[in-house]
Scaffold this motif. Structure first.
Motif, PDB file in Angstrom:
ATOM      1  N   GLY A  17       0.824  -1.348  -0.005  1.00 57.81           N
ATOM      2  CA  GLY A  17       0.048  -0.115   0.114  1.00 57.81           C
ATOM      3  C   GLY A  17       0.959   1.319  -0.048  1.00 57.81           C
ATOM      4  N   ARG A  18       2.115   1.080   0.107  1.00 49.44           N
ATOM      5  CA  ARG A  18       3.099   2.335  -0.065  1.00 49.44           C
ATOM      6  C   ARG A  18       3.911   2.060  -1.450  1.00 49.44           C
ATOM      7  N   GLY A  19       3.918   3.261  -1.955  1.00 50.16           N
ATOM      8  CA  GLY A  19       4.587   3.516  -3.155  1.00 50.16           C
ATOM      9  C   GLY A  19       5.281   4.616  -3.659  1.00 50.16           C
ATOM     10  N   ARG A  20       5.760   4.914  -4.657  1.00 51.16           N
ATOM     11  CA  ARG A  20       6.441   6.342  -4.929  1.00 51.16           C
ATOM     12  C   ARG A  20       5.832   6.935  -6.118  1.00 51.16           C
ATOM     13  N   GLY A  21       4.510   6.541  -6.261  1.00 54.79           N
ATOM     14  CA  GLY A  21       3.769   7.239  -7.407  1.00 54.79           C
ATOM     15  C   GLY A  21       4.258   6.833  -8.663  1.00 54.79           C
ATOM     16  N   LEU A  22       4.325   8.143  -9.663  1.00 53.13           N
ATOM     17  CA  LEU A  22       4.640   7.567 -10.908  1.00 53.13           C
ATOM     18  C   LEU A  22       5.938   6.996 -11.160  1.00 53.13           C
ATOM     19  N   LEU A  23       6.919   6.963 -10.253  1.00 53.91           N
ATOM     20  CA  LEU A  23       8.241   6.172 -10.098  1.00 53.91           C
ATOM     21  C   LEU A  23       7.753   4.618 -10.398  1.00 53.91           C
ATOM     22  N   ASP A  24       6.837   4.476  -9.475  1.00 55.93           N
ATOM     23  CA  ASP A  24       6.575   2.948  -9.506  1.00 55.93           C
ATOM     24  C   ASP A  24       6.061   2.423 -10.869  1.00 55.93           C
ATOM     25  N   VAL A  25       5.373   3.510 -11.573  1.00 53.42           N
ATOM     26  CA  VAL A  25       4.684   3.120 -12.972  1.00 53.42           C
ATOM     27  C   VAL A  25       5.847   2.830 -14.035  1.00 53.42           C
ATOM     28  N   VAL A  26       7.053   3.794 -13.663  1.00 56.33           N
ATOM     29  CA  VAL A  26       8.143   3.462 -14.699  1.00 56.33           C
ATOM     30  C   VAL A  26       8.912   2.156 -14.520  1.00 56.33           C
ATOM     31  N   GLU A  27       9.078   1.880 -12.908  1.00 54.02           N
ATOM     32  CA  GLU A  27       9.594   0.409 -12.550  1.00 54.02           C
ATOM     33  C   GLU A  27       8.737  -0.657 -13.145  1.00 54.02           C
ATOM     34  N   ARG A  28       7.456  -0.429 -13.134  1.00 51.86           N
ATOM     35  CA  ARG A  28       6.693  -1.719 -13.452  1.00 51.86           C
ATOM     36  C   ARG A  28       5.909  -1.339 -14.963  1.00 51.86           C
ATOM     37  N   ARG A  29       6.849  -1.188 -15.639  1.00 48.87           N
ATOM     38  CA  ARG A  29       6.529  -0.991 -17.046  1.00 48.87           C
ATOM     39  C   ARG A  29       5.776  -2.114 -17.893  1.00 48.87           C
ATOM     40  N   TYR A  30       6.124  -3.317 -17.199  1.00 43.16           N
ATOM     41  CA  TYR A  30       5.395  -4.742 -17.748  1.00 43.16           C
ATOM     42  C   TYR A  30       4.016  -4.705 -17.186  1.00 43.16           C
ATOM     43  N   LEU A  31       3.837  -4.166 -16.210  1.00 41.73           N
ATOM     44  CA  LEU A  31       2.237  -3.865 -16.020  1.00 41.73           C
ATOM     45  C   LEU A  31       1.548  -3.011 -16.650  1.00 41.73           C
ATOM     46  N   LEU A  32       2.167  -1.852 -16.876  1.00 44.14           N
ATOM     47  CA  LEU A  32       1.807  -0.817 -17.818  1.00 44.14           C
ATOM     48  C   LEU A  32       1.270  -1.323 -19.378  1.00 44.14           C
ATOM     49  N   LYS A  33       2.177  -2.298 -19.645  1.00 43.40           N
ATOM     50  CA  LYS A  33       2.059  -2.704 -20.975  1.00 43.40           C
ATOM     51  C   LYS A  33       0.658  -3.676 -21.043  1.00 43.40           C
ATOM     52  N   LEU A  34       0.660  -4.626 -20.024  1.00 51.97           N
ATOM     53  CA  LEU A  34      -0.452  -5.309 -19.844  1.00 51.97           C
ATOM     54  C   LEU A  34      -1.797  -4.610 -19.898  1.00 51.97           C
ATOM     55  N   LEU A  35      -1.830  -3.621 -18.968  1.00 48.16           N
ATOM     56  CA  LEU A  35      -3.081  -2.915 -18.827  1.00 48.16           C
ATOM     57  C   LEU A  35      -3.427  -2.256 -20.161  1.00 48.16           C
ATOM     58  N   VAL A  36      -2.453  -1.682 -21.010  1.00 47.99           N
ATOM     59  CA  VAL A  36      -2.584  -1.089 -22.431  1.00 47.99           C
ATOM     60  C   VAL A  36      -3.335  -1.929 -23.438  1.00 47.99           C
ATOM     61  N   ARG A  37      -2.835  -3.236 -23.200  1.00 50.83           N
ATOM     62  CA  ARG A  37      -3.551  -4.271 -23.991  1.00 50.83           C
ATOM     63  C   ARG A  37      -4.726  -4.727 -23.759  1.00 50.83           C
ATOM     64  N   LYS A  38      -5.060  -4.770 -22.367  1.00 48.77           N
ATOM     65  CA  LYS A  38      -6.327  -5.051 -21.741  1.00 48.77           C
ATOM     66  C   LYS A  38      -7.390  -4.053 -22.124  1.00 48.77           C
ATOM     67  N   GLU A  39      -6.932  -2.668 -22.179  1.00 46.21           N
ATOM     68  CA  GLU A  39      -7.845  -1.746 -22.409  1.00 46.21           C
ATOM     69  C   GLU A  39      -8.187  -1.857 -24.010  1.00 46.21           C
ATOM     70  N   LEU A  40      -7.239  -2.224 -24.765  1.00 43.30           N
ATOM     71  CA  LEU A  40      -7.419  -2.086 -26.046  1.00 43.30           C
ATOM     72  C   LEU A  40      -8.193  -3.362 -26.473  1.00 43.30           C
ATOM     73  N   ARG A  41      -7.883  -4.364 -25.815  1.00 42.70           N
ATOM     74  CA  ARG A  41      -8.810  -5.729 -26.330  1.00 42.70           C
ATOM     75  C   ARG A  41     -10.302  -5.660 -25.577  1.00 42.70           C
ATOM     76  N   VAL A  42     -10.616  -5.056 -24.574  1.00 40.27           N
ATOM     77  CA  VAL A  42     -11.822  -4.675 -24.098  1.00 40.27           C
ATOM     78  C   VAL A  42     -12.608  -3.777 -24.921  1.00 40.27           C
ATOM     79  N   ARG A  43     -11.999  -2.850 -25.349  1.00 42.28           N
ATOM     80  CA  ARG A  43     -12.601  -1.471 -26.113  1.00 42.28           C
ATOM     81  C   ARG A  43     -13.175  -1.991 -27.379  1.00 42.28           C
ATOM     82  N   TYR A  44     -12.197  -3.067 -27.918  1.00 40.28           N
ATOM     83  CA  TYR A  44     -12.355  -3.297 -29.439  1.00 40.28           C
ATOM     84  C   TYR A  44     -13.158  -4.653 -29.369  1.00 40.28           C
TER      85      TYR A  44
END
Length: 294
Positions: A17-44
Protein backbone atom coordinates in the motif's frame (compact mmCIF):
# COMPACT_ATOMS: atom_id res chain seq x y z
CA UNK A 1 12.79 1.65 15.70
CA UNK A 2 10.37 2.84 13.01
CA UNK A 3 10.95 1.86 9.40
CA UNK A 4 10.70 4.50 6.60
CA UNK A 5 7.56 4.37 4.50
CA UNK A 6 8.00 2.08 1.52
CA UNK A 7 11.24 0.59 2.87
CA UNK A 8 11.78 -3.18 2.79
CA UNK A 9 11.09 -5.11 5.97
CA UNK A 10 13.44 -7.64 7.53
CA UNK A 11 12.40 -10.28 5.00
CA UNK A 12 13.10 -8.04 2.04
CA UNK A 13 9.46 -7.25 1.25
CA UNK A 14 8.02 -3.78 0.75
CA UNK A 15 5.29 -2.53 3.06
CA UNK A 16 2.02 -3.01 1.05
CA UNK A 17 0.00 0.00 0.00
CA UNK A 18 2.99 2.31 0.02
CA UNK A 19 4.67 3.37 -3.16
CA UNK A 20 6.47 6.17 -4.95
CA UNK A 21 3.75 7.27 -7.31
CA UNK A 22 4.72 7.67 -10.95
CA UNK A 23 8.20 6.27 -10.24
CA UNK A 24 6.57 2.92 -9.54
CA UNK A 25 4.85 3.14 -12.92
CA UNK A 26 8.25 3.48 -14.58
CA UNK A 27 9.60 0.49 -12.67
CA UNK A 28 6.55 -1.64 -13.48
CA UNK A 29 6.45 -0.97 -17.20
CA UNK A 30 5.47 -4.57 -17.85
CA UNK A 31 2.24 -4.01 -15.89
CA UNK A 32 1.62 -0.83 -17.85
CA UNK A 33 1.90 -2.77 -21.13
CA UNK A 34 -0.52 -5.40 -19.85
CA UNK A 35 -3.07 -2.75 -18.86
CA UNK A 36 -2.78 -1.01 -22.23
CA UNK A 37 -3.32 -4.30 -24.05
CA UNK A 38 -6.25 -5.12 -21.79
CA UNK A 39 -7.91 -1.74 -22.42
CA UNK A 40 -7.49 -2.06 -26.18
CA UNK A 41 -8.78 -5.63 -26.19
CA UNK A 42 -11.82 -4.78 -24.05
CA UNK A 43 -12.60 -1.63 -26.04
CA UNK A 44 -12.65 -3.38 -29.40
CA UNK A 45 -14.10 -6.71 -28.27
CA UNK A 46 -16.88 -7.63 -30.68
CA UNK A 47 -16.05 -4.69 -32.96
CA UNK A 48 -15.90 -5.23 -36.72
CA UNK A 49 -13.60 -2.29 -37.45
CA UNK A 50 -11.45 -2.50 -34.32
CA UNK A 51 -8.54 -0.05 -34.40
CA UNK A 52 -9.85 1.36 -37.68
CA UNK A 53 -12.18 3.47 -35.55
CA UNK A 54 -9.06 5.57 -34.89
CA UNK A 55 -9.41 6.66 -38.54
CA UNK A 56 -13.19 6.81 -38.83
CA UNK A 57 -13.97 9.08 -35.87
CA UNK A 58 -11.44 11.87 -36.69
CA UNK A 59 -12.36 11.62 -40.39
CA UNK A 60 -16.05 12.27 -39.63
CA UNK A 61 -15.14 15.00 -37.15
CA UNK A 62 -12.88 16.67 -39.70
CA UNK A 63 -15.53 16.44 -42.42
CA UNK A 64 -18.21 18.06 -40.26
CA UNK A 65 -15.96 20.93 -39.14
CA UNK A 66 -14.47 21.48 -42.59
CA UNK A 67 -17.79 21.79 -44.37
CA UNK A 68 -19.54 23.71 -41.55
CA UNK A 69 -16.72 26.21 -41.01
CA UNK A 70 -14.42 25.90 -43.98
CA UNK A 71 -17.02 25.76 -46.76
CA UNK A 72 -20.23 27.22 -45.34
CA UNK A 73 -18.56 29.98 -43.26
CA UNK A 74 -15.70 30.29 -45.79
CA UNK A 75 -12.85 29.84 -43.36
CA UNK A 76 -10.96 28.06 -46.13
CA UNK A 77 -10.76 31.41 -47.92
CA UNK A 78 -9.52 33.24 -44.82
CA UNK A 79 -6.92 30.63 -43.82
CA UNK A 80 -4.46 29.16 -46.29
CA UNK A 81 -4.52 25.34 -46.43
CA UNK A 82 -7.41 25.33 -43.98
CA UNK A 83 -7.71 21.53 -44.19
CA UNK A 84 -4.17 21.07 -42.83
CA UNK A 85 -4.69 23.83 -40.27
CA UNK A 86 -7.91 22.25 -39.04
CA UNK A 87 -6.71 18.65 -38.88
CA UNK A 88 -3.42 19.49 -37.15
CA UNK A 89 -5.47 21.05 -34.37
CA UNK A 90 -8.04 18.24 -34.28
CA UNK A 91 -5.44 15.53 -33.65
CA UNK A 92 -4.15 17.46 -30.61
CA UNK A 93 -7.63 18.05 -29.19
CA UNK A 94 -8.63 14.42 -29.77
CA UNK A 95 -5.53 13.16 -27.99
CA UNK A 96 -6.07 15.50 -25.04
CA UNK A 97 -9.78 14.73 -24.78
CA UNK A 98 -9.31 10.97 -24.87
CA UNK A 99 -6.36 11.01 -22.45
CA UNK A 100 -8.04 13.30 -19.93
CA UNK A 101 -11.53 11.82 -20.21
CA UNK A 102 -10.45 8.18 -19.98
CA UNK A 103 -7.94 8.85 -17.19
CA UNK A 104 -10.71 10.44 -15.14
CA UNK A 105 -12.68 7.16 -15.35
CA UNK A 106 -9.65 4.86 -15.13
CA UNK A 107 -9.74 4.05 -11.40
CA UNK A 108 -13.50 3.56 -11.20
CA UNK A 109 -13.41 1.52 -14.40
CA UNK A 110 -10.86 -0.84 -12.85
CA UNK A 111 -12.65 -1.14 -9.50
CA UNK A 112 -12.34 -4.93 -9.45
CA UNK A 113 -8.53 -4.79 -9.68
CA UNK A 114 -8.27 -1.97 -7.14
CA UNK A 115 -10.27 -3.93 -4.55
CA UNK A 116 -8.60 -7.30 -5.09
CA UNK A 117 -4.86 -6.67 -5.40
CA UNK A 118 -2.35 -3.94 -4.74
CA UNK A 119 -0.48 -2.37 -7.60
CA UNK A 120 0.44 1.26 -8.22
CA UNK A 121 -2.94 2.87 -8.86
CA UNK A 122 -1.30 5.52 -11.05
CA UNK A 123 -0.96 2.74 -13.62
CA UNK A 124 -4.64 3.10 -14.53
CA UNK A 125 -4.71 6.78 -15.63
CA UNK A 126 -1.26 6.47 -17.22
CA UNK A 127 -2.44 3.41 -19.18
CA UNK A 128 -5.41 5.45 -20.41
CA UNK A 129 -3.01 8.11 -21.69
CA UNK A 130 -1.01 5.40 -23.49
CA UNK A 131 -4.15 4.05 -25.14
CA UNK A 132 -4.93 7.58 -26.33
CA UNK A 133 -1.39 7.76 -27.75
CA UNK A 134 -2.01 4.50 -29.66
CA UNK A 135 -5.09 6.12 -31.23
CA UNK A 136 -3.13 9.31 -31.86
CA UNK A 137 -0.57 7.59 -34.10
CA UNK A 138 -2.91 6.75 -37.02
CA UNK A 139 -4.20 10.33 -37.01
CA UNK A 140 -0.62 11.61 -37.04
CA UNK A 141 0.13 9.42 -40.07
CA UNK A 142 -2.83 10.93 -41.94
CA UNK A 143 -1.69 14.41 -40.96
CA UNK A 144 1.81 13.72 -42.23
CA UNK A 145 0.47 12.45 -45.56
CA UNK A 146 -1.71 15.54 -45.93
CA UNK A 147 1.12 17.93 -45.15
CA UNK A 148 3.49 16.20 -47.58
CA UNK A 149 0.91 16.56 -50.35
CA UNK A 150 0.56 20.26 -49.43
CA UNK A 151 4.29 20.77 -49.80
CA UNK A 152 5.48 20.26 -46.23
CA UNK A 153 9.15 21.14 -45.85
CA UNK A 154 9.74 21.33 -42.09
CA UNK A 155 12.75 22.84 -40.37
CA UNK A 156 14.42 21.30 -37.34
CA UNK A 157 12.72 23.89 -35.11
CA UNK A 158 9.34 22.98 -36.49
CA UNK A 159 9.90 19.29 -35.81
CA UNK A 160 11.03 20.07 -32.28
CA UNK A 161 7.95 22.26 -31.85
CA UNK A 162 5.74 19.30 -32.76
CA UNK A 163 7.48 17.11 -30.18
CA UNK A 164 7.17 19.85 -27.56
CA UNK A 165 3.47 20.27 -28.33
CA UNK A 166 2.84 16.55 -27.83
CA UNK A 167 4.81 16.48 -24.55
CA UNK A 168 2.94 19.53 -23.23
CA UNK A 169 -0.50 18.07 -23.96
CA UNK A 170 0.42 14.56 -22.73
CA UNK A 171 1.82 15.95 -19.47
CA UNK A 172 -1.22 18.14 -18.89
CA UNK A 173 -3.69 15.33 -19.66
CA UNK A 174 -1.89 12.93 -17.31
CA UNK A 175 -1.78 15.48 -14.49
CA UNK A 176 -5.44 16.39 -14.87
CA UNK A 177 -6.33 12.70 -15.17
CA UNK A 178 -4.58 11.94 -11.88
CA UNK A 179 -6.28 14.86 -10.16
CA UNK A 180 -9.83 14.36 -11.40
CA UNK A 181 -9.51 10.58 -11.52
CA UNK A 182 -8.79 10.44 -7.78
CA UNK A 183 -11.59 12.85 -6.88
CA UNK A 184 -13.99 11.00 -9.17
CA UNK A 185 -13.70 7.94 -6.94
CA UNK A 186 -15.28 9.97 -4.13
CA UNK A 187 -17.67 12.11 -6.19
CA UNK A 188 -18.81 10.61 -9.50
CA UNK A 189 -20.17 14.00 -10.62
CA UNK A 190 -16.68 14.85 -11.78
CA UNK A 191 -17.08 12.62 -14.84
CA UNK A 192 -19.76 15.01 -16.07
CA UNK A 193 -17.71 18.05 -15.07
CA UNK A 194 -14.77 16.76 -17.12
CA UNK A 195 -17.05 16.18 -20.13
CA UNK A 196 -18.15 19.83 -19.91
CA UNK A 197 -14.53 20.96 -19.60
CA UNK A 198 -13.57 19.03 -22.73
CA UNK A 199 -16.45 20.63 -24.64
CA UNK A 200 -15.24 24.08 -23.58
CA UNK A 201 -11.61 23.28 -24.45
CA UNK A 202 -12.54 22.13 -27.95
CA UNK A 203 -14.27 25.39 -28.81
CA UNK A 204 -11.93 27.77 -26.98
CA UNK A 205 -8.73 26.36 -28.51
CA UNK A 206 -7.46 27.81 -31.82
CA UNK A 207 -8.49 24.75 -33.82
CA UNK A 208 -11.43 26.06 -35.82
CA UNK A 209 -10.19 29.65 -36.10
CA UNK A 210 -6.89 31.54 -35.87
CA UNK A 211 -5.17 33.00 -32.83
CA UNK A 212 -5.57 36.62 -33.98
CA UNK A 213 -9.36 36.18 -33.87
CA UNK A 214 -9.05 35.67 -30.12
CA UNK A 215 -6.51 38.47 -29.75
CA UNK A 216 -8.91 40.99 -31.30
CA UNK A 217 -11.83 39.83 -29.15
CA UNK A 218 -10.34 39.81 -25.62
CA UNK A 219 -8.37 42.27 -23.44
CA UNK A 220 -4.57 42.12 -23.55
CA UNK A 221 -4.15 40.49 -20.13
CA UNK A 222 -6.69 37.79 -20.98
CA UNK A 223 -4.87 37.15 -24.25
CA UNK A 224 -1.66 36.46 -22.30
CA UNK A 225 -3.51 34.05 -20.01
CA UNK A 226 -5.00 32.38 -23.09
CA UNK A 227 -1.52 31.87 -24.54
CA UNK A 228 -0.31 30.20 -21.32
CA UNK A 229 -3.03 27.56 -21.58
CA UNK A 230 -1.04 24.38 -22.35
CA UNK A 231 -3.72 23.12 -24.76
CA UNK A 232 -3.57 26.40 -26.72
CA UNK A 233 0.21 26.16 -26.88
CA UNK A 234 0.06 22.51 -27.92
CA UNK A 235 -2.31 23.31 -30.79
CA UNK A 236 -0.25 26.28 -31.97
CA UNK A 237 2.99 24.26 -31.79
CA UNK A 238 1.38 21.64 -34.03
CA UNK A 239 0.28 24.40 -36.39
CA UNK A 240 3.86 25.62 -36.51
CA UNK A 241 5.19 22.10 -37.10
CA UNK A 242 2.73 20.83 -39.71
CA UNK A 243 0.70 23.70 -41.15
CA UNK A 244 3.15 26.61 -41.24
CA UNK A 245 5.75 24.44 -42.95
CA UNK A 246 3.25 23.51 -45.68
CA UNK A 247 1.93 26.99 -46.54
CA UNK A 248 3.15 28.62 -49.73
CA UNK A 249 3.69 32.33 -50.38
CA UNK A 250 1.12 33.70 -52.79
CA UNK A 251 -1.14 30.63 -52.54
CA UNK A 252 -3.62 32.37 -50.25
CA UNK A 253 -3.82 34.52 -47.12
CA UNK A 254 -0.42 34.86 -45.45
CA UNK A 255 0.17 32.31 -42.70
CA UNK A 256 0.90 33.93 -39.34
CA UNK A 257 1.80 32.53 -35.95
CA UNK A 258 1.32 34.04 -32.47
CA UNK A 259 4.30 36.00 -31.13
CA UNK A 260 6.85 34.26 -28.90
CA UNK A 261 5.39 30.85 -29.72
CA UNK A 262 8.30 28.72 -28.52
CA UNK A 263 8.68 30.81 -25.36
CA UNK A 264 4.99 30.39 -24.57
CA UNK A 265 5.40 26.68 -25.31
CA UNK A 266 8.16 26.41 -22.70
CA UNK A 267 5.99 28.25 -20.16
CA UNK A 268 3.06 25.98 -21.01
CA UNK A 269 5.27 22.96 -20.32
CA UNK A 270 6.11 24.44 -16.92
CA UNK A 271 2.38 24.90 -16.21
CA UNK A 272 1.69 21.31 -17.30
CA UNK A 273 4.44 20.01 -15.00
CA UNK A 274 2.93 21.93 -12.07
CA UNK A 275 -0.45 20.36 -12.87
CA UNK A 276 1.23 16.93 -12.99
CA UNK A 277 2.78 17.45 -9.54
CA UNK A 278 -0.52 18.67 -8.06
CA UNK A 279 -2.35 15.74 -9.65
CA UNK A 280 0.17 13.25 -8.27
CA UNK A 281 0.01 14.73 -4.76
CA UNK A 282 -3.80 14.69 -4.79
CA UNK A 283 -3.83 11.12 -6.08
CA UNK A 284 -1.41 9.95 -3.38
CA UNK A 285 -3.46 11.65 -0.69
CA UNK A 286 -6.74 10.02 -1.73
CA UNK A 287 -5.65 6.59 -3.00
CA UNK A 288 -5.86 5.06 0.47
CA UNK A 289 -9.64 5.45 0.27
CA UNK A 290 -10.09 3.96 -3.19
CA UNK A 291 -10.83 0.37 -2.18
CA UNK A 292 -13.42 1.27 0.45
CA UNK A 293 -15.12 3.86 -1.79
CA UNK A 294 -15.33 1.49 -4.73
Amino acid sequence: MSRPVGAPDADGFTVPGRGRGLLDVVERRYLLKLLVRKELRVRYQGSLLGLLWSYVKPAVQFGVFFFALGVFLEQNKAIQDYAVYLFSGIVVINFFSESFGNATRAVTGNAALVKKIYLPRELFPVASAWVAAVHFLPQLVILLLGTVVSGWRPTVWQLLAGVLGFVVVATLATGLGLFFGSINVLFRDFENIVDLMLLVVTWTSPVLYTWDTVQRAVPGWLWQVYQLNPVTSGVELFHYAFWFGATRPGAGPAATLPPNLLWHGALALAVALVVLVVGQLTFRRLEGRFAQEL
